[in-house]
Design a protein around this motif. Structure first.
Motif, PDB file in Angstrom:
ATOM      1  N   ALA A   1       0.854  -1.233  -0.043  1.00 43.77           N
ATOM      2  CA  ALA A   1       0.136   0.101   0.072  1.00 43.77           C
ATOM      3  C   ALA A   1       0.891   1.282   0.176  1.00 43.77           C
ATOM      4  CB  ALA A   1      -0.732   0.008   1.175  1.00 43.77           C
ATOM      5  N   GLN A   2       2.012   1.127   0.879  1.00 44.01           N
ATOM      6  CA  GLN A   2       2.853   2.405   0.756  1.00 44.01           C
ATOM      7  C   GLN A   2       3.539   2.660  -0.637  1.00 44.01           C
ATOM      8  OE1 GLN A   2       5.469   1.077   4.042  1.00 44.01           O
ATOM      9  NE2 GLN A   2       4.264   2.335   5.391  1.00 44.01           N
ATOM     10  N   LYS A   3       3.696   1.364  -1.383  1.00 43.10           N
ATOM     11  CA  LYS A   3       4.712   1.794  -2.548  1.00 43.10           C
ATOM     12  C   LYS A   3       3.307   2.300  -3.345  1.00 43.10           C
ATOM     13  CE  LYS A   3       7.540  -2.277  -2.354  1.00 43.10           C
ATOM     14  NZ  LYS A   3       8.025  -3.516  -2.662  1.00 43.10           N
ATOM     15  N   LEU A   4       2.384   1.714  -3.173  1.00 41.20           N
ATOM     16  CA  LEU A   4       1.092   2.305  -4.348  1.00 41.20           C
ATOM     17  C   LEU A   4       0.943   3.796  -3.940  1.00 41.20           C
ATOM     18  CD1 LEU A   4      -0.996   2.047  -6.430  1.00 41.20           C
ATOM     19  CD2 LEU A   4      -2.698   1.293  -4.644  1.00 41.20           C
ATOM     20  N   GLY A   5       0.863   4.116  -2.781  1.00 41.00           N
ATOM     21  CA  GLY A   5       0.614   5.678  -2.344  1.00 41.00           C
ATOM     22  C   GLY A   5       1.842   6.342  -2.795  1.00 41.00           C
ATOM     23  N   ALA A   6       3.070   6.028  -2.797  1.00 40.49           N
ATOM     24  CA  ALA A   6       4.148   6.730  -3.472  1.00 40.49           C
ATOM     25  C   ALA A   6       3.804   7.164  -4.700  1.00 40.49           C
ATOM     26  CB  ALA A   6       5.551   6.030  -3.124  1.00 40.49           C
ATOM     27  N   LYS A   7       3.771   6.040  -5.491  1.00 41.37           N
ATOM     28  CA  LYS A   7       3.576   6.252  -6.729  1.00 41.37           C
ATOM     29  C   LYS A   7       2.411   7.210  -7.209  1.00 41.37           C
ATOM     30  CE  LYS A   7       2.553   3.726 -11.006  1.00 41.37           C
ATOM     31  NZ  LYS A   7       2.268   2.405 -11.773  1.00 41.37           N
ATOM     32  N   VAL A   8       1.109   7.165  -6.459  1.00 32.21           N
ATOM     33  CA  VAL A   8       0.077   8.043  -6.728  1.00 32.21           C
ATOM     34  C   VAL A   8       0.544   9.361  -6.241  1.00 32.21           C
ATOM     35  CG1 VAL A   8      -2.222   8.848  -5.953  1.00 32.21           C
ATOM     36  CG2 VAL A   8      -1.624   6.274  -6.753  1.00 32.21           C
ATOM     37  N   GLY A   9       1.236   9.601  -5.313  1.00 34.47           N
ATOM     38  CA  GLY A   9       1.604  10.818  -4.770  1.00 34.47           C
ATOM     39  C   GLY A   9       2.546  11.630  -5.830  1.00 34.47           C
TER      40      GLY A   9
END
Length: 235
Positions: free
Chosen positions: A158-166
Motif C-alpha cells: 500500500a505504501q508503494k502504491l501511495g508513493a506512486k500516486v503521490g
C-alpha cells in the motif's frame, strides 16, 4: 532523480545519467557529425545565457537550494532525443541534453525554451516537492491499510502504491509551472519563447489522462501564450 523533456515529453524521476560531460568545447563532442558545428556553438551560447538567467531566478526563491547550474551533454550516440533536470550527489542542479535532442531543435529559441523549462523544475523545487508528496501519500496509504487490518506485506504494498500516486498526482501541475517559469527564463535570456514553443507542434499529444505525466500540448502552449503576453510579446 531525473526529469525528462523528451520526444514524446515523458517526465520520469531517476538517478543521474552516466556518460555525460560539461559543455566547454563543442569540438570535443561533435564526433564525425557532418555540419553539426554551428549547432554545437549555438548550444553553448544558449547554455551560457539560460544558465545565467536560471541562476538569477533560483536566487530569488525563498527555498534555500544550490543555484549553480551545470549544462551537460550525453555522449551516447544512440541516446534518443531527451533532456532532463537532475541533482548530483552534492545537490547541484544538472541539466542534461542528448546530442539527438540538440539536433532535433530547429533553432536556438527551441533549445532555450527546453533548457529554460528544465531549469524551472529546479528553481521551483519540483524534485523535493515530488519527494514530499510521495512520502505523505505513502504514509496515508499505509495507514489506511493498517486500519483495515492488513499485515506487514500488505502495508508495504500500500505504501508503494501511495508513493506512486503521490508522485503522479502533481506531475501535470509541475509541468505547467515549469512551462510558465521556463517562458520567463527563455525571454529574459534573450530568446523568443513563442518560437521555442513551436517544439510542441512536432511531438505527440499525451491528451488529458488520469494520473498522466503531462498535460495536453494545447494546455501547455496556452500557458506559454499567456505568460508571453504578460511579458509584452505579441503572437
Amino acid at each position: 532523480m531525473r526529469r525528462c523533456f523528451v520526444l514524446p515529453l515523458f517526465l520520469l524521476l531517476s538517478a543521474c545519467a552516466q556518460g555525460v560531460f560539461s559543455v566547454q568545447s563543442p569540438e570535443d563532442w561533435l564526433g564525425d557529425a557532418s555540419g553539426a558545428e554551428p549547432t554545437a556553438q549555438t548550444f553553448q551560447q544558449v547554455s551560457q545565457a539560460v544558465g545565467a538567467e536560471a541562476r538569477k531566478q533560483c536566487l530569488k526563491q525563498p527555498r534555500r537550494q544550490n543555484c549553480e547550474f551545470r549544462i551537460l551533454v550525453d555522449l551516447n550516440p544512440r541516446a534518443p532525443a531527451n533532456a532532463y533536470q537532475t541533482l548530483d550527489e552534492n545537490g547541484q542542479p544538472v541539466i542534461v541534453f542528448t546530442r539527438s535532442m540538440i539536433r532535433s531543435a530547429q533553432n536556438a529559441d527551441e533549445l532555450a525554451f527546453v533548457m529554460g523549462h528544465e531549469a524551472a523544475h529546479h528553481v521551483l523545487g519540483h524534485i523535493a516537492r515530488q519527494s514530499e508528496n510521495a512520502s505523505a501519500s505513502a504514509a496515508e496509504f499505509g495507514r489506511r491499510e493498517q486500519l483495515r487490518g492488513g499485515d506487514a506485506a500488505a502495508i508495504e504494498e500500500a505504501q508503494k502504491l501511495g508513493a506512486k500516486v503521490g508522485v503522479q498526482a502533481y506531475l501535470k501541475d509541475f509541468e505547467l509551472e515549469a512551462d510558465q517559469l521556463g517562458t520567463i527564463i527563455t525571454y529574459n535570456a534573450g530568446y523568443n519563447p513563442l518560437v521555442g514553443a513551436k517544439f510542441f507542434d512536432r511531438i505527440p499529444d499525451p491528451g488529458d489522462k488520469f494520473l498522466g505525466t503531462h498535460p495536453p500540448n494545447e494546455q501547455r502552449v496556452q500557458i506559454v501564450l499567456e505568460t508571453a503576453a504578460q511579458l509584452g510579446l505579441a503572437q
